[in-house]
Design a protein around this motif. Sequence first.
Motif: not given
Length: 476
Positions: A266, A270, A325, A330-331, A333-334, A377, A380-381, A461, A465
């Motif tokens: 991660t 990131g 999130v 995370y995946r 969302t990003l 995002s 934080t990831i 992550g 979350s």
Amino acid sequence: MKAGVIEDPKIKKYLPWLGAIAIFMQALDATILNTGLPSIAKSLGESPLQMQSVIVSYTLTVALLIPLSGWLADRFGTKRIFILAVTLFTLGSLFCSLSRDLDELILSRVFQAIGGSMMVPVARLTLIYAYPKDQLLKVINFITIPALVGPMLGPTVGGFLVEKFSWHWIFLINLPVGLIAVLFASRVVPNFTNKVNKFDLWGWLLLSGGLTMITIVIERWDSPELTVFNLIGLGVFALLCILGYVYYAKRTSFPLIKLSLFKIDTLRVGLIGNIVTRLGIGGMPLMIPLLLQVGYGYSAFYAGLMMIPQALSNLVSRNFVVPIVNKYGYRNTLISNTILTGVLISMFFFIDKHTPYWVVVLLMICNGAFSAVQFTSMNTISLADLDNDTSSEGNSLLSVTQQLAISLGISVSAMFLLIFQKSGVGQGSEGVDVFRYTFLVMGVLTILSSYVFTRLEQEAGANMSGKRMYKQTKSA
């Protein structure tokens, strides 16, 4: 004084305010300059489309010196280094205001950045040493408020100072604030020290040399003083420095950046995501004020006022990042947010001289919202799977990467802006058209960068979350 929880109620009461002042000074300085660049360019006899070095010189210097700031604070004391940092930042601001040409301004910005690179990290480190864990989150949340207010005030304040007084006041405004901070710090900041290893000077020189050469190649590609062979030579030198650091770091006991950190999936994704995504997004803080003033002919103050909705949108949208999130992970969302952000930036291609101003403002508001989701995002990831042994170094590495990515993003956007201007695309002048094509390239780069986040696992992550615990890394 050894690091530890402070008992003096006076220090406990006022120390967070000093951290807030430091963050506010840096956040304001990061945005107040953008609306003033056209006026500075006119005063110094330069093109406003070639003023990015004023920003890049600062962010690159900060990126290179952040690793040194924590070591200096632990070695010589948080109070001494914080006062030194604010003093250098304030003197640098004075030198900026006295600059007579672009070269002097760039050198002054580098001097200012030496202080800026230590100011916020040392303030944050002091708070970490001073407060117990159960109070630290509340304190950190308090000092981050100015970081959110600064981007809202910066463009408008900068526009007002430029229009009503002169561009010099963009820097002179730091003088009284810096003086107050130094006097305040001499009374409030504890001089915490900590045991440190010998600073990795060779590692720092190798990394700094490589990153600086990369930036020079992007920044000075069109300089008449540099031939194609010079640029190729600088690029090869940069590659050798970075490869040299990898070779060196594997064989030294205390490297500047531990290569083992990149085994954390991660964190690795990131950091890479921060760099490649900002190649497109990172130029927006420079491009939009230039578009409003150079492209549309708005005054500096009016351009600053038009930036407020974007900053407000960014601030409000941060409240929705956690629910988004939590629901999508995370995946997802990003990946989706990066694509949507790229599409949004590409939409600036369709604006022209006759586009109603409210359409431009609407695009800026959307940009502020998507950027809030993107950066929060990504950050934080990056920290999601760090433990007690890796959190400090991982956080420092993230800070360096962010500053470096900002520097590269501004350089790349300015490079394409200049390419389109020189090639005669559209109007072939400093009008709206050169901005339109630059936005299109930035949007496409952003869309392509979404591929990086496909390297995240679906549950990456999840421990942050709240969905379910996620194994830190597959690496042995």
